[in-house]
Write a protein that holds these residues in place. Sequence first.
Motif, PDB file in Angstrom:
ATOM      1  N   ARG A  33      26.264   3.841 -20.968  1.00  0.00           N
ATOM      2  CA  ARG A  33      24.892   4.348 -21.082  1.00  0.00           C
ATOM      3  C   ARG A  33      23.882   3.526 -20.295  1.00  0.00           C
ATOM      4  N   VAL A  34      23.932   2.210 -20.398  1.00  0.00           N
ATOM      5  CA  VAL A  34      22.956   1.388 -19.679  1.00  0.00           C
ATOM      6  C   VAL A  34      23.135   1.528 -18.160  1.00  0.00           C
ATOM      7  N   TRP A  35      24.391   1.673 -17.719  1.00  0.00           N
ATOM      8  CA  TRP A  35      24.657   1.817 -16.284  1.00  0.00           C
ATOM      9  C   TRP A  35      24.168   3.161 -15.766  1.00  0.00           C
ATOM     10  N   LEU A  36      24.338   4.187 -16.578  1.00  0.00           N
ATOM     11  CA  LEU A  36      23.838   5.507 -16.180  1.00  0.00           C
ATOM     12  C   LEU A  36      22.315   5.494 -16.095  1.00  0.00           C
ATOM     13  N   GLY A  37      21.667   4.829 -17.036  1.00  0.00           N
ATOM     14  CA  GLY A  37      20.208   4.705 -17.004  1.00  0.00           C
ATOM     15  C   GLY A  37      19.741   3.905 -15.804  1.00  0.00           C
ATOM     16  N   ALA A  38      20.450   2.811 -15.500  1.00  0.00           N
ATOM     17  CA  ALA A  38      20.092   1.997 -14.336  1.00  0.00           C
ATOM     18  C   ALA A  38      20.275   2.791 -13.047  1.00  0.00           C
ATOM     19  N   GLY A  39      21.360   3.560 -12.962  1.00  0.00           N
ATOM     20  CA  GLY A  39      21.586   4.394 -11.788  1.00  0.00           C
ATOM     21  C   GLY A  39      20.485   5.429 -11.618  1.00  0.00           C
ATOM     22  N   SER A  40      20.056   6.022 -12.743  1.00  0.00           N
ATOM     23  CA  SER A  40      18.953   6.984 -12.703  1.00  0.00           C
ATOM     24  C   SER A  40      17.684   6.329 -12.176  1.00  0.00           C
ATOM     25  N   ALA A  41      17.380   5.146 -12.673  1.00  0.00           N
ATOM     26  CA  ALA A  41      16.160   4.436 -12.257  1.00  0.00           C
ATOM     27  C   ALA A  41      16.211   4.087 -10.770  1.00  0.00           C
ATOM     28  N   LEU A  42      17.348   3.582 -10.309  1.00  0.00           N
ATOM     29  CA  LEU A  42      17.479   3.259  -8.883  1.00  0.00           C
ATOM     30  C   LEU A  42      17.359   4.515  -8.023  1.00  0.00           C
ATOM     31  N   GLY A  43      17.974   5.589  -8.475  1.00  0.00           N
ATOM     32  CA  GLY A  43      17.914   6.842  -7.725  1.00  0.00           C
ATOM     33  C   GLY A  43      16.499   7.364  -7.590  1.00  0.00           C
ATOM     34  N   ILE A  44      15.750   7.363  -8.685  1.00  0.00           N
ATOM     35  CA  ILE A  44      14.379   7.881  -8.615  1.00  0.00           C
ATOM     36  C   ILE A  44      13.500   6.950  -7.774  1.00  0.00           C
TER      37      ILE A  44
END
Length: 174
Positions: free
Chosen positions: A36-47
Motif C-alpha cells: 500500500r505505501v509503495w502504491l501511494g508513493a508511486g501515485s505521488a511520483l506519477g502525479i
Amino acid sequence: MLTEFLRDQFFTTAWFGLMSFVWFGWAQEDPPRRWRVWLGAGSALGIGLAVAFGVLTSMNWDHPTALEGKYAWFGVLVAAEVVVAGVGCLVLARRGASRWMAWWVAIVVAAHFLPLALLLSDVGVAVVGVVQLVALGAVVPRLRVATTPSSRLAAPIMGTSLLVSAVIAAVLTV
C-alpha cells in the motif's frame, strides 16, 4: 522517451506520469497490505511528473511534433483502444469474469503502444509496450489460480512500467 521532438518528449513524460498515477490507483483496489505505501508513493511520483512535464509541454507547445499531419490517425488509434477495451470488459462482465477487467485493459493499453510508437516516431514507446505485454503474459498463470481481481497484479505492472519510463524520459531531457 527516445524522440527528437521535444514537445512529444515532454508530453509523453507527463502522460506516462499521469497514467502511472491512474494505474497505481487501480492497484489499490485490493493490494496486499505491504504494497500500500509503495502504491501511494508511486501515485505521488506519477502525479508530480505529470504536473511538472505538463507545464513544460505547455511552455513548448510551439515546437514541432511527430503527430503533425497524423492527428486523425492518432484519434482513430485512441478510439479503437477505447472501444476494444470497453467491449472486452463488457464481454468479461457478461461472462462473470469481471475480475479480469484490469488485465484486459492493460493488455489493450500495452498493445496500443506499438502502433503509437510508429505515429510518434519513438521506439521507446514500443519498448514500453513490449515490456508490459511480456510482464502481463507472465502473470497469467498466477491470475488463473487467484480469486482476487486482476488489478492486484496487472495494475502495479502498468503503474511501475509507466513510472519508470517517465523517470527515464525525464532524465533523458535534462
